[in-house]
Scaffold this motif. Structure first.
Motif, PDB file in Angstrom:
ATOM      1  N   THR A   1      -3.978  -3.583 -11.060  1.00  0.00           N
ATOM      2  CA  THR A   1      -4.548  -3.009  -9.939  1.00  0.00           C
ATOM      3  C   THR A   1      -3.347  -3.187  -9.598  1.00  0.00           C
ATOM      4  O   THR A   1      -3.103  -2.568  -8.178  1.00  0.00           O
ATOM      5  CB  THR A   1      -5.484  -4.349  -9.261  1.00  0.00           C
ATOM      6  N   LEU A   2      -2.848  -4.816  -8.665  1.00  0.00           N
ATOM      7  CA  LEU A   2      -1.208  -4.535  -7.856  1.00  0.00           C
ATOM      8  C   LEU A   2      -0.416  -4.051  -8.559  1.00  0.00           C
ATOM      9  O   LEU A   2       0.535  -3.514  -7.893  1.00  0.00           O
ATOM     10  CB  LEU A   2      -1.150  -5.942  -8.287  1.00  0.00           C
TER      11      LEU A   2
ATOM     12  N   HIS B   1      -8.237   0.547  -1.779  1.00  0.00           N
ATOM     13  CA  HIS B   1      -8.732  -1.391  -2.494  1.00  0.00           C
ATOM     14  C   HIS B   1     -10.228  -1.207  -2.343  1.00  0.00           C
ATOM     15  O   HIS B   1     -10.724  -1.427  -1.081  1.00  0.00           O
ATOM     16  CB  HIS B   1      -7.494  -2.846  -2.147  1.00  0.00           C
TER      17      HIS B   1
ATOM     18  N   ASN C   1      -3.469 -11.321  -6.634  1.00  0.00           N
ATOM     19  CA  ASN C   1      -3.661 -10.192  -7.185  1.00  0.00           C
ATOM     20  C   ASN C   1      -3.936  -8.970  -5.712  1.00  0.00           C
ATOM     21  O   ASN C   1      -3.540  -8.564  -4.988  1.00  0.00           O
ATOM     22  CB  ASN C   1      -3.611  -9.943  -8.648  1.00  0.00           C
TER      23      ASN C   1
ATOM     24  N   ALA D   1      -1.139  -0.030  -7.188  1.00  0.00           N
ATOM     25  CA  ALA D   1      -1.192  -0.026  -5.673  1.00  0.00           C
ATOM     26  C   ALA D   1       0.616  -0.315  -4.840  1.00  0.00           C
ATOM     27  O   ALA D   1       0.611   0.227  -4.212  1.00  0.00           O
ATOM     28  CB  ALA D   1      -1.793  -1.646  -5.441  1.00  0.00           C
TER      29      ALA D   1
ATOM     30  N   THR E   1      -2.253  -7.028  -3.058  1.00  0.00           N
ATOM     31  CA  THR E   1      -2.754  -5.298  -2.951  1.00  0.00           C
ATOM     32  C   THR E   1      -3.625  -5.019  -1.142  1.00  0.00           C
ATOM     33  O   THR E   1      -2.920  -4.587  -0.766  1.00  0.00           O
ATOM     34  CB  THR E   1      -4.170  -5.340  -3.560  1.00  0.00           C
TER      35      THR E   1
END
Length: 393
Positions: free
Chosen positions: A103-104, A119, A136, A107, A140
């Motif tokens: 995810t991070l 997000h 994270n 992004a 994000t």
């Protein structure tokens, strides 16, 4: 597909369950084109491949094949692998879900190249900066352009952190979208549902637990480092589960990292505590939906048990999902094994006092399930509608 291009990022098991409703909503809406990008963070068949099959996700358009190593190593590898695809595609937006390293990493990569970030599941906060997931999700959110939240506390956190209201969108929960969709398929009794039930029963038989009946067993999942990496903690929790299993048979779906720790310590399950392999989503749902009690350190199960009204004990000292405690069936039990055992036994006493000898969802079917606001199965449609309107403007 036509329309502005959206990159959908999948990395770990929870991501797949959150992306499946979004893929269905994108197909139904038709205003955006999209590519599914699998970072490879969970890459084995048990934790990744089978989910694409049963959740109805298409094969990834791009597979980055990044897995293993420390958090820093994995994040760096994903960023390096994803960057050329951002440069080549120039997507209109990058959509990430949850709070895993993928995810991070994606992004950050997208935002540094000038691509807006959406997000999904933004604003959740445990307050525990020892958790990689907390780092994270905070990082994000700090760079995201669309912040799609699942519960009121998440929006409140984001506002306190200075995010403008125009960026915050309270949409409900895509995990619940997926849960309700899969539950309908199980209840319909189609071929896929029958296969899921058979897979669940096969896992029980292999673990010597074939005799458990609906409402008379508990389900356990443990995978967080704070519970499984410290030998004394894992030993104490296994002892507590063994005592609880003397009262209620327990089905322990063992994460690969947890199984490795158990083997290294030579810990064997007590009678009544049945160790299962990681199960695909639908067979696992077929099991826990009929449980009397769930014990977990998973964020997703806190929410899913709330959505179905099943009692849950969260084996953690904090939760970033307070709505499951305030409006749902979740009880924050902490990590002290003696307290976890005491609370679990008390929960069983309370349920049996209310229902007689039986417990679990079958015994309480007459009680309406109280779901948090917007947990109605339409979160993905709301997200896609917002993105399509903004990106096509």
């Amino acid at each position: 597909m036509t329309g502005p291009l959206l990159h959908l990022i999948a990395g770990a098991r929870p991501n797949f369950m959150k992306l499946a409703p979004l893929v269905r909503a994108l197909r139904a809406d038709g205003r955006l084109s999209w590519k599914l990008i699998h970072t490879g963070q969970h890459h084995d068949q048990a934790m990744s491949g089978v989910f694409f099959d049963e959740l109805g996700l298409p094969e990834p358009d791009i597979s980055l094949d990044c897995h293993g190593g420390s958090h820093a190593q994995l994040t760096a590898r994903i960023m390096q692998a994803y960057e050329p695809h951002v440069i080549a595609d120039r997507p209109a937006a990058c959509l990430v879900v949850g709070d895993v390293d993928s995810t991070l990493a994606c992004a950050l990569t997208a935002r540094k190249l000038g691509v807006p970030v959406a997000h999904v599941e933004a604003g959740l906060r445990s307050g525990d900066m020892r958790m990689p997931e907390e780092i994270n999700r905070r990082a994000t959110d700090a760079i995201a352009d669309w912040l799609f939240t699942t519960e009121p506390s998440a929006a409140a956190h984001l506002r306190r952190e200075g995010h403008p209201d125009a960026h915050i969108h309270e949409v409900g929960h895509v995990m619940v979208d997926n849960l309700l969709f899969q539950l309908e398929r199980l209840d319909a009794g189609d071929a896929a549902a029958s296969a899921a039930e058979e897979a669940a029963q096969s896992a029980l038989t292999a673990a010597g637990a074939a005799a458990v009946t609906a409402g008379r067993f508990g389900v356990v999942t443990l995978h967080r480092p704070s519970n499984v990496d410290e030998p004394r903690q894992l030993t104490a929790l296994m002892a507590a589960l063994g005592q609880l299993a003397g009262r209620l048979p327990l089905l322990f779906a063992v994460h690969p990292r947890t199984r490795a720790r158990l083997a290294a310590l030579g810990l064997k399950p007590a009678p009544g505590l049945h160790l299962l392999p990681p199960l695909p989503y639908r067979p696992f749902l077929a099991l826990w939906r009929r449980a009397a009690l769930v014990l977990t350190d998973s964020g997703g199960l806190q929410e899913e048990t709330t959505a179905l009204g099943i009692p849950c004990l969260t084996v953690r000292d904090n939760t970033e999902r307070p709505v499951t405690v305030e409006l749902g069936t979740n009880l924050l039990a902490g990590t002290d094994a003696a307290r976890v055992l005491a609370l679990a036994l008390r929960r069983l006493d309370e349920m049996e006092a209310l229902t007689g000898a039986s417990s679990g969802p079958d015994a309480t079917a007459s009680s309406p399930v109280r779901r948090p606001p917007l947990w109605d199965g339409q979160a993905a449609a709301r997200i896609v509608a917002r993105l399509a309107a903004d990106l096509r403007a």
